[in-house]
Write an enzyme that holds these catalytic residues in place. Structure first.
Site, PDB file in Angstrom:
ATOM      1  N   HIS A 159       5.618   6.045  -1.262  1.00 39.70           N
ATOM      2  CA  HIS A 159       6.357   4.815  -1.550  1.00 39.70           C
ATOM      3  C   HIS A 159       5.542   3.591  -1.154  1.00 39.70           C
ATOM      4  O   HIS A 159       4.538   3.707  -0.444  1.00 39.70           O
ATOM      5  CB  HIS A 159       7.690   4.811  -0.794  1.00 39.70           C
ATOM      6  CG  HIS A 159       7.509   4.686   0.687  1.00 39.70           C
ATOM      7  ND1 HIS A 159       7.178   5.754   1.487  1.00 39.70           N
ATOM      8  CD2 HIS A 159       7.579   3.607   1.508  1.00 39.70           C
ATOM      9  CE1 HIS A 159       7.060   5.350   2.744  1.00 39.70           C
ATOM     10  NE2 HIS A 159       7.301   4.039   2.777  1.00 39.70           N
ATOM     11  N   HIS A 205       0.860  -1.187   0.000  1.00 42.82           N
ATOM     12  CA  HIS A 205       0.000   0.000   0.000  1.00 42.82           C
ATOM     13  C   HIS A 205       0.893   1.233   0.000  1.00 42.82           C
ATOM     14  O   HIS A 205       2.111   1.130   0.179  1.00 42.82           O
ATOM     15  CB  HIS A 205      -0.906   0.016   1.244  1.00 42.82           C
ATOM     16  CG  HIS A 205      -0.103   0.167   2.503  1.00 42.82           C
ATOM     17  ND1 HIS A 205       0.501  -0.897   3.127  1.00 42.82           N
ATOM     18  CD2 HIS A 205       0.229   1.270   3.215  1.00 42.82           C
ATOM     19  CE1 HIS A 205       1.173  -0.461   4.187  1.00 42.82           C
ATOM     20  NE2 HIS A 205       1.028   0.856   4.258  1.00 42.82           N
TER      21      HIS A 205
END
Length: 178
Positions: free
Chosen positions: A120, A37
């Protein structure tokens, strides 16, 4: 007390592509692709009353869908690397969504996030690895293809108190509509 954070999910095909990068870094603890995620705002351990306030406040966040692009690999921790990740190209729309969630959290009395937002996807935790080993791994895999996808919702995740990496549970979801 639930441990909460908001984030963006990855489509299965993107998670599958990223999972192919895993391996070859002895001692890394690889994140399961089902837990990949993009964290937007870590909320932390809160009581159930605050959790209900978070759910309600996030329901008022209005933002359109996002096009996200993976643009490389990196690591956090410098000379003491603690994770490797796939970078997401920061767009103004993504930064705006994250900033709105930061404002929501602060209005609820949560402490401001100290770290700069770096979009990220964590691929592995790397406690105790030598920087040279991480640099070598990155150099072998650093030519990640440009891979784009649409995010049509953000979610409120819960996790158990652990050293990270999941499992994560979607508690609520919030559509990103134009």
């Amino acid at each position: 007390m639930p441990r909460l954070f908001t984030g963006l999910e990855l489509p299965r095909n993107v998670a599958d592509q990223l999972s192919l990068l895993q391996g070859g870094l002895h001692g890394a603890r690889w994140i399961d692709r089902d837990n990949f995620h993009i964290t937007l705002r870590f909320i932390g351990d809160v009581d159930h009353g605050v959790a209900r306030e978070v759910v309600s406040a996030l329901d008022r966040v209005r933002h359109g869908p996002l096009t996200l692009t993976l643009d490389g690999l990196g690591s956090f921790g410098g000379n003491k690397p603690h994770s490797v990740f796939a970078r997401i190209a920061p767009t103004q729309e993504l930064i705006d969504l994250q900033s709105e969630q930061e404002r929501v959290a602060q209005r609820l009395g949560l402490k401001a996030e100290r770290r700069t937002f770096v979009p990220h996807i964590t691929l592995a935790r790397c406690r105790g690895l030598q920087p040279g080993a991480v640099a070598h791994w990155l150099s072998l895999r650093g030519g990640i293809m440009d891979l784009s996808f649409e995010a049509e919702r953000f979610v409120l995740y819960s996790s158990r108190d652990s050293v990270g990496g999941g499992p994560y549970v979607v508690e609520e979801d919030y559509p990103l509509v134009a």
